[in-house]
Design a protein around this motif. Structure first.
Motif, PDB file in Angstrom:
ATOM      1  N   GLY A  26     -18.780   4.808  25.126  1.00  0.00           N
ATOM      2  CA  GLY A  26     -18.097   5.969  24.579  1.00  0.00           C
ATOM      3  C   GLY A  26     -17.045   6.544  25.508  1.00  0.00           C
ATOM      4  O   GLY A  26     -16.578   5.891  26.447  1.00  0.00           O
ATOM      5  N   TRP A  27     -16.682   7.815  25.240  1.00  0.00           N
ATOM      6  CA  TRP A  27     -15.671   8.478  26.065  1.00  0.00           C
ATOM      7  C   TRP A  27     -16.071   8.520  27.547  1.00  0.00           C
ATOM      8  O   TRP A  27     -15.226   8.262  28.415  1.00  0.00           O
ATOM      9  N   PRO A  28     -17.358   8.817  27.874  1.00  0.00           N
ATOM     10  CA  PRO A  28     -17.730   8.840  29.302  1.00  0.00           C
ATOM     11  C   PRO A  28     -17.518   7.488  29.983  1.00  0.00           C
ATOM     12  O   PRO A  28     -17.042   7.425  31.119  1.00  0.00           O
ATOM     13  N   GLY A  29     -17.869   6.406  29.274  1.00  0.00           N
ATOM     14  CA  GLY A  29     -17.693   5.079  29.866  1.00  0.00           C
ATOM     15  C   GLY A  29     -16.233   4.719  30.054  1.00  0.00           C
ATOM     16  O   GLY A  29     -15.853   4.136  31.080  1.00  0.00           O
ATOM     17  N   MET A  30     -15.417   5.076  29.080  1.00  0.00           N
ATOM     18  CA  MET A  30     -13.987   4.781  29.188  1.00  0.00           C
ATOM     19  C   MET A  30     -13.350   5.613  30.288  1.00  0.00           C
ATOM     20  O   MET A  30     -12.489   5.121  31.040  1.00  0.00           O
ATOM     21  N   PRO A  78     -13.302   7.454  18.015  1.00  0.00           N
ATOM     22  CA  PRO A  78     -13.328   7.652  19.465  1.00  0.00           C
ATOM     23  C   PRO A  78     -13.440   6.322  20.214  1.00  0.00           C
ATOM     24  O   PRO A  78     -13.418   5.261  19.597  1.00  0.00           O
ATOM     25  N   ALA A  79     -13.581   6.404  21.536  1.00  0.00           N
ATOM     26  CA  ALA A  79     -13.841   5.211  22.334  1.00  0.00           C
ATOM     27  C   ALA A  79     -15.148   4.575  21.870  1.00  0.00           C
ATOM     28  O   ALA A  79     -16.061   5.264  21.403  1.00  0.00           O
ATOM     29  N   CYS A  80     -15.225   3.251  21.994  1.00  0.00           N
ATOM     30  CA  CYS A  80     -16.370   2.505  21.479  1.00  0.00           C
ATOM     31  C   CYS A  80     -17.683   3.079  22.000  1.00  0.00           C
ATOM     32  O   CYS A  80     -17.963   3.059  23.209  1.00  0.00           O
ATOM     33  N   VAL A 114     -19.788  -6.823  21.815  1.00  0.00           N
ATOM     34  CA  VAL A 114     -19.420  -5.633  22.574  1.00  0.00           C
ATOM     35  C   VAL A 114     -19.629  -5.906  24.054  1.00  0.00           C
ATOM     36  O   VAL A 114     -20.709  -6.355  24.467  1.00  0.00           O
ATOM     37  N   ILE A 115     -18.587  -5.690  24.841  1.00  0.00           N
ATOM     38  CA  ILE A 115     -18.661  -5.749  26.304  1.00  0.00           C
ATOM     39  C   ILE A 115     -18.479  -4.316  26.804  1.00  0.00           C
ATOM     40  O   ILE A 115     -17.528  -3.645  26.411  1.00  0.00           O
ATOM     41  N   SER A 116     -19.346  -3.849  27.635  1.00  0.00           N
ATOM     42  CA  SER A 116     -19.309  -2.442  28.037  1.00  0.00           C
ATOM     43  C   SER A 116     -18.121  -2.140  28.949  1.00  0.00           C
ATOM     44  O   SER A 116     -17.584  -3.020  29.626  1.00  0.00           O
ATOM     45  N   PHE A 117     -17.722  -0.875  28.942  1.00  0.00           N
ATOM     46  CA  PHE A 117     -16.692  -0.410  29.880  1.00  0.00           C
ATOM     47  C   PHE A 117     -17.142  -0.654  31.318  1.00  0.00           C
ATOM     48  O   PHE A 117     -16.336  -0.981  32.191  1.00  0.00           O
ATOM     49  N   ALA A 118     -18.462  -0.505  31.563  1.00  0.00           N
ATOM     50  CA  ALA A 118     -19.001  -0.699  32.913  1.00  0.00           C
ATOM     51  C   ALA A 118     -18.815  -2.145  33.378  1.00  0.00           C
ATOM     52  O   ALA A 118     -18.564  -2.394  34.564  1.00  0.00           O
ATOM     53  N   THR A 119     -18.949  -3.106  32.439  1.00  0.00           N
ATOM     54  CA  THR A 119     -18.745  -4.513  32.784  1.00  0.00           C
ATOM     55  C   THR A 119     -17.299  -4.762  33.211  1.00  0.00           C
ATOM     56  O   THR A 119     -17.035  -5.459  34.198  1.00  0.00           O
ATOM     57  N   ARG A 120     -16.363  -4.194  32.475  1.00  0.00           N
ATOM     58  CA  ARG A 120     -14.951  -4.350  32.843  1.00  0.00           C
ATOM     59  C   ARG A 120     -14.667  -3.672  34.188  1.00  0.00           C
ATOM     60  O   ARG A 120     -13.875  -4.176  34.989  1.00  0.00           O
ATOM     61  N   GLN A 121     -15.329  -2.552  34.426  1.00  0.00           N
ATOM     62  CA  GLN A 121     -15.157  -1.870  35.710  1.00  0.00           C
ATOM     63  C   GLN A 121     -15.637  -2.756  36.855  1.00  0.00           C
ATOM     64  O   GLN A 121     -14.962  -2.875  37.893  1.00  0.00           O
ATOM     65  N   ALA A 122     -16.764  -3.424  36.669  1.00  0.00           N
ATOM     66  CA  ALA A 122     -17.292  -4.311  37.710  1.00  0.00           C
ATOM     67  C   ALA A 122     -16.339  -5.472  37.973  1.00  0.00           C
ATOM     68  O   ALA A 122     -16.182  -5.913  39.122  1.00  0.00           O
ATOM     69  N   GLN A 123     -15.708  -5.984  36.922  1.00  0.00           N
ATOM     70  CA  GLN A 123     -14.750  -7.076  37.110  1.00  0.00           C
ATOM     71  C   GLN A 123     -13.554  -6.619  37.935  1.00  0.00           C
ATOM     72  O   GLN A 123     -13.033  -7.376  38.758  1.00  0.00           O
ATOM     73  N   MET A 124     -13.104  -5.405  37.718  1.00  0.00           N
ATOM     74  CA  MET A 124     -11.983  -4.878  38.496  1.00  0.00           C
ATOM     75  C   MET A 124     -12.378  -4.727  39.970  1.00  0.00           C
ATOM     76  O   MET A 124     -11.594  -5.042  40.873  1.00  0.00           O
ATOM     77  N   GLU A 125     -13.589  -4.276  40.205  1.00  0.00           N
ATOM     78  CA  GLU A 125     -14.073  -4.138  41.587  1.00  0.00           C
ATOM     79  C   GLU A 125     -14.158  -5.504  42.253  1.00  0.00           C
ATOM     80  O   GLU A 125     -13.865  -5.647  43.456  1.00  0.00           O
ATOM     81  N   LYS A 126     -14.527  -6.527  41.467  1.00  0.00           N
ATOM     82  CA  LYS A 126     -14.600  -7.886  42.000  1.00  0.00           C
ATOM     83  C   LYS A 126     -13.214  -8.380  42.427  1.00  0.00           C
ATOM     84  O   LYS A 126     -13.067  -9.038  43.478  1.00  0.00           O
TER      85      LYS A 126
END
Length: 617
Positions: free
Chosen positions: A346-350, A339-341, A297-309
């Motif tokens: 979960g939904w808040p992270g997505m 629902p979202a993982c 599992v890779i968190s939604f927050a991790t993917r968000q950080a990659q986009m910011e990078k």
């Protein structure tokens, strides 16, 4: 011997009523069916030749638009007794176009479930020359010279039309400078077969007609256009005109006029990544030696950080395609994916990722799936699974989710609407959605009385899913590119050459961009960007084809900078030619390693696969 002949302007049509052989003469160029071919069909394991009919009746055919020959076949003996089966073949020349039509018409169906019909057959096409070649629309396109050293007979999905085997429902052959294109006008229940043995000097190709619900059911139609002074480019342009007339050729310019997201997408770096992986122990992909690799599992927050990078690195356009965002994990429990993982936020992270993408002015897209029907899905019901004409069901265990069947496509729009209603309610802002396998796998048919479905209806149900997304201002995409979906989709996972999927196999032929010669200005195709010692630099194909580029956001430092620079080279050209027709493609040497593509704005792209170089003029 009874040979009938019709002369119609430039075309002479000859029909041997005894052997059922056909000849077409066009401007003095003679095309003959292979002498060993005999038309036939299948019932079970039994092969039945047209000439086995107890009654064969021949008629001339004259109408206000053309003329030809009609033959009725009846009184076949099947399984030891006379069958009610009867059908007609019609071969005729159209006055206006000089096209030759081949039509197979059911009169009365058999009691038994029918098999495939093999008519009309393969042309005699024998000459040990690279200037005699066959072109097929398997994946992006393939050219098979008669002197090709490798065997060619195995086709993806057994050559079924409207699948990866035929992005477009046509094939063609060219001998020196004259050729033909055979367009299957009723492609939903059709396929083709190719036979080119290794070290041979011929290639045979022909259409076959699949039964619909176990019967011939309706008139099957193929038309052939014969050309002089032509090559594969000319065949593609004949089909492009046909696509226009059929309403299939909807350009990116037209799509952008309806949805500005199209222009936002053009030039984007395509980032394909995921959230949750879960591989069932039943799956063919389950890693028994390293069981820990089956769950991640890779968190939604991790993917968000990659986009910011990526934004910090100066990328203005990014399209994020997110796999495994649902709680079951990638390729699990469809269509009950919500629902979202939870483990990933979960939904808040997505939603936080969705909001950040909007803030960055990047595009957010998700993977979804409405064909695989998993036994452990919460609402799984066998009564809504695809049912074969003999009452059986497909069951297999290959993908990550384990045991499954297929859901009838009649249910796909309903489940799509159910799931997306919840995504919208959760505030997830999507600008793209990928509906897996709809434009890759073959069309399905279903005989369950609650939701009987022909292959043509399957196509329409799949297309209605794309159109639902279009109606909600979401750019739809799928795995590959099928021309029936071109009016609805904007992009795809890819539209590759065959060697890119099977790099370790003997090459099936020479890669040639047939699809892009017809539809380049209608669909944006991303290209893999790997640098391979044996296969060369894939970026060259992205440039030649004026396509988009994938970018690996998992990389960092110099590796990421290197990939960004390569993406920018591709994107700069893509921004210029995405809405342009590819007007011509050429091989500039006998080894097929130096190639040129010419676009309608005058741009010329030349690549040298051996040297790993390119030039843009």
């Amino acid at each position: 011997m009874s040979i009938k002949e019709i002369k119609n302007k430039a075309v002479i049509l000859r029909y041997n009523e005894e052997t059922l052989q056909i000849e077409v003469e066009n401007h003095g160029n003679l095309w003959q069916w292979d002498e060993v071919y005999k038309p036939y069909f299948k019932i079970g394991e039994e092969t039945i030749y047209f000439q086995d009919a107890g009654a064969i009746e021949h008629f001339s055919w004259h109408t206000g638009v053309g003329e030809g020959f009609r033959t009725k076949f009846s009184r076949f003996v099947i399984n030891g007794s006379e069958s009610p089966l009867s059908f007609e073949t019609l071969v005729w020349v159209e006055d206006a176009t000089q096209n030759v039509y081949f039509e197979l018409i059911p009169v009365e169906e058999a009691h038994e479930l029918m098999g495939n019909f093999y008519w009309p057959g393969q042309m005699a096409f024998k000459e040990n020359s690279s200037k005699w070649y066959t072109v097929i629309n398997m994946l992006q396109g393939l050219m098979i010279p008669n002197n090709w050293p490798h065997q060619v007979d195995r086709l993806v999905f057994d050559g079924q039309m409207c699948s990866s085997a035929a992005y477009m429902p046509w094939f063609g052959q060219v001998r020196n400078t004259d050729g033909y294109i055979a367009i299957v006008c009723t492609p939903w229940d059709a396929g083709y077969q190719v036979n080119h043995p290794a070290e041979s000097d011929f290639c045979h190709i022909a259409v076959r007609w699949l039964p619909s619900m176990g019967k011939l059911t309706y008139k099957r139609s193929m038309k052939m256009t014969f050309l002089e002074n032509c090559d594969y480019n000319d065949l593609c342009k004949v089909y492009r005109q046909y696509a226009k007339e059929q309403g299939l050729l909807i350009t990116l310019k037209e799509k952008a006029a309806k949805n500005p997201l199209v222009d936002k997408f053009i030039g984007s770096a395509i980032v394909h990544t995921g959230i949750k992986t879960h591989v069932s122990p039943d799956s063919a992909y389950y890693d028994k030696e390293h069981p820990e690799k089956n769950d991640e599992v890779i968190s939604f927050a991790t993917r968000q950080a990659q986009m910011e990078k990526l934004k910090e690195a100066g990328l203005e356009k990014v399209y994020l395609h997110l796999d495994g965002w649902g709680n079951p994990g990638y390729d699990n429990k469809h269509p009950d994916y919500l629902p979202a993982c939870v483990e990933a936020g979960g939904w808040p992270g997505m939603k936080a990722l969705s909001d950040k993408m909007k803030e960055l002015n990047y595009m957010f897209a998700i993977h979804d799936q409405y064909r695989d029907y998993y036994f452990d899905a919460a609402t799984y019901d066998r009564d809504f699974a695809l049912q074969n004409p003999d009452g059986s069901h497909i069951e297999f265990c290959r993908w990550a989710g384990g045991w499954q069947t297929y859901i009838c496509a009649s249910q796909a729009p309903l489940y799509l609407r159910r799931n997306f209603t919840e995504l919208f309610r959760q505030g997830i802002q999507l600008e793209g959605t990928y509906l897996d396998v709809f434009t890759c796998n073959e069309l399905d048919e279903c005989t369950h009385p609650w939701h009987r479905m022909t292959r043509k209806e399957c196509m329409e149900y799949r297309k209605s899913c794309f159109d639902y997304l279009v109606a909600h201002d979401i750019l739809p995409s799928s795995e590959e590119v099928i021309d029936w979906a071109v009016p609805s989709v904007v992009t795809a996972h890819y539209g590759p050459y065959a060697f890119m999927l099977w790099p370790n196999d003997a090459p099936k032929g020479v890669p040639v961009p047939l699809f892009n010669l017809v539809y380049h200005d209608c669909v944006v195709l991303p290209w893999l960007m790997k640098e391979d010692a044996s296969q060369g630099d894939y970026m060259l194909y992205a440039l030649l084809n004026g396509g988009a580029a994938y970018l690996d956001a998992e990389k960092d430092g110099e590796a990421l900078e290197h990939d960004i620079e390569r993406y920018r080279q591709v994107a700069a050209l893509q921004e210029k030619v995405a809405k342009c027709e590819m007007v011509r493609h050429e091989f500039l040497n006998e080894a097929y390693t130096v190639q040129k593509a010419v676009y309608s704005d005058g741009t010329e792209v030349t690549i040298d696969l051996e040297k790993g170089t390119y030039s843009i003029h």
